[in-house]
Design a protein around this motif. Sequence first.
Motif, PDB file in Angstrom:
ATOM      1  N   ALA A   4       0.866  -1.178   0.000  1.00 14.79           N
ATOM      2  CA  ALA A   4       0.000   0.000   0.000  1.00 14.79           C
ATOM      3  C   ALA A   4       0.903   1.228   0.000  1.00 14.79           C
ATOM      4  N   VAL A   5       0.387   2.365  -0.445  1.00 14.80           N
ATOM      5  CA  VAL A   5       1.135   3.623  -0.373  1.00 14.80           C
ATOM      6  C   VAL A   5       0.236   4.709   0.180  1.00 14.80           C
ATOM      7  N   SER A   6       0.871   5.682   0.815  1.00 15.26           N
ATOM      8  CA  SER A   6       0.123   6.837   1.306  1.00 15.26           C
ATOM      9  C   SER A   6      -0.018   7.858   0.184  1.00 15.26           C
ATOM     10  N   ASP A   7      -0.976   8.762   0.370  1.00 15.20           N
ATOM     11  CA  ASP A   7      -1.036   9.913  -0.518  1.00 15.20           C
ATOM     12  C   ASP A   7       0.129  10.832  -0.144  1.00 15.20           C
ATOM     13  N   LEU A   8       0.377  11.860  -0.941  1.00 15.26           N
ATOM     14  CA  LEU A   8       1.543  12.729  -0.708  1.00 15.26           C
ATOM     15  C   LEU A   8       1.450  13.512   0.596  1.00 15.26           C
ATOM     16  N   LEU A   9       0.245  13.718   1.103  1.00 10.26           N
ATOM     17  CA  LEU A   9       0.086  14.448   2.366  1.00 10.26           C
ATOM     18  C   LEU A   9       0.172  13.531   3.580  1.00 10.26           C
ATOM     19  N   GLY A  10       0.164  12.235   3.345  1.00 13.02           N
ATOM     20  CA  GLY A  10       0.277  11.296   4.464  1.00 13.02           C
ATOM     21  C   GLY A  10      -1.002  11.112   5.248  1.00 13.02           C
ATOM     22  N   TYR A  11      -2.154  11.338   4.604  1.00 14.33           N
ATOM     23  CA  TYR A  11      -3.437  11.172   5.299  1.00 14.33           C
ATOM     24  C   TYR A  11      -4.071   9.811   5.067  1.00 14.33           C
ATOM     25  N   THR A  12      -3.960   9.297   3.850  1.00 11.97           N
ATOM     26  CA  THR A  12      -4.664   8.062   3.519  1.00 11.97           C
ATOM     27  C   THR A  12      -3.732   7.043   2.876  1.00 11.97           C
ATOM     28  N   ALA A  13      -4.097   5.792   3.047  1.00 12.27           N
ATOM     29  CA  ALA A  13      -3.358   4.679   2.454  1.00 12.27           C
ATOM     30  C   ALA A  13      -4.216   4.050   1.368  1.00 12.27           C
ATOM     31  N   GLN A  14      -3.599   3.764   0.232  1.00 12.42           N
ATOM     32  CA  GLN A  14      -4.307   3.117  -0.873  1.00 12.42           C
ATOM     33  C   GLN A  14      -3.632   1.781  -1.190  1.00 12.42           C
ATOM     34  N   PRO A  15      -4.435   0.778  -1.584  1.00 17.22           N
ATOM     35  CA  PRO A  15      -3.850  -0.505  -1.968  1.00 17.22           C
ATOM     36  C   PRO A  15      -3.100  -0.383  -3.286  1.00 17.22           C
ATOM     37  N   VAL A  16      -2.012  -1.130  -3.429  1.00 15.47           N
ATOM     38  CA  VAL A  16      -1.261  -1.148  -4.679  1.00 15.47           C
ATOM     39  C   VAL A  16      -1.363  -2.541  -5.313  1.00 15.47           C
ATOM     40  N   GLU A  17      -0.809  -3.530  -4.647  1.00 12.96           N
ATOM     41  CA  GLU A  17      -0.837  -4.882  -5.206  1.00 12.96           C
ATOM     42  C   GLU A  17      -0.348  -5.882  -4.175  1.00 12.96           C
ATOM     43  N   THR A  18      -0.414  -7.141  -4.562  1.00  9.63           N
ATOM     44  CA  THR A  18       0.152  -8.226  -3.769  1.00  9.63           C
ATOM     45  C   THR A  18       1.266  -8.852  -4.592  1.00  9.63           C
ATOM     46  N   ILE A  19       2.445  -8.948  -3.997  1.00 10.54           N
ATOM     47  CA  ILE A  19       3.611  -9.524  -4.671  1.00 10.54           C
ATOM     48  C   ILE A  19       3.806 -10.945  -4.161  1.00 10.54           C
ATOM     49  N   ARG A  20       3.989 -11.880  -5.075  1.00  8.78           N
ATOM     50  CA  ARG A  20       4.295 -13.263  -4.678  1.00  8.78           C
ATOM     51  C   ARG A  20       5.779 -13.366  -4.349  1.00  8.78           C
ATOM     52  N   ILE A  21       6.081 -13.961  -3.210  1.00 15.22           N
ATOM     53  CA  ILE A  21       7.471 -14.176  -2.817  1.00 15.22           C
ATOM     54  C   ILE A  21       7.644 -15.638  -2.416  1.00 15.22           C
ATOM     55  N   ASN A  22       8.878 -16.029  -2.164  1.00 14.33           N
ATOM     56  CA  ASN A  22       9.151 -17.355  -1.635  1.00 14.33           C
ATOM     57  C   ASN A  22      10.242 -17.206  -0.581  1.00 14.33           C
ATOM     58  N   GLU A  23       9.797 -16.989   0.644  1.00 15.43           N
ATOM     59  CA  GLU A  23      10.711 -16.749   1.757  1.00 15.43           C
ATOM     60  C   GLU A  23      11.732 -17.883   1.899  1.00 15.43           C
ATOM     61  N   ALA A  24      11.268 -19.127   1.733  1.00 11.86           N
ATOM     62  CA  ALA A  24      12.145 -20.291   1.901  1.00 11.86           C
ATOM     63  C   ALA A  24      13.299 -20.275   0.893  1.00 11.86           C
TER      64      ALA A  24
END
Length: 141
Positions: free
Chosen positions: A18-38
């Motif tokens: 997620a990212v905030s707006d430039l003023l730091g008031y709200t958070a918007q969803p961006v995406e889900t990244i697939r990872i493989n911690e193992a």
Amino acid sequence: MMQRIMGLDVGSVTVGVAVSDLLGYTAQPVETIRINEAKKDYGFDRIAELVKEFKPAKFVLGLPKHMNNDEGIRAQASRHYGDLLVAEFGIPVAYQDERLTTAQAERILIQGHTRRENRKKYIDKLAAVLILQNYLESHNF
């Protein structure tokens, strides 16, 4: 000039972003990244693209604590991921208590009548939004 903050909900197979707006008031969803911690695949190629696009001044990672405030294995994994982010991107990392955010995200999706089979697609990035929004509100950014 304000700068964005990027919120991350780090799991062992996905990272919600997620990212905030430039003023730091709200958070918007961006995406889900697939990872493989193992396999030590932390999704940094995609995060590098998002850093280039959004130019965050800070990362905020969810810190999954136990109800008694202890930090378990997932909290250690989150802190490790944060250390790797700092080493890779040179951007400071803050942590936000994320207890109950996944349950809260699930409730929001249910209330929004999101079908059960579709919830998985949204839950991680919505959890990232909640983590970041809680951080923004608690820091009056």
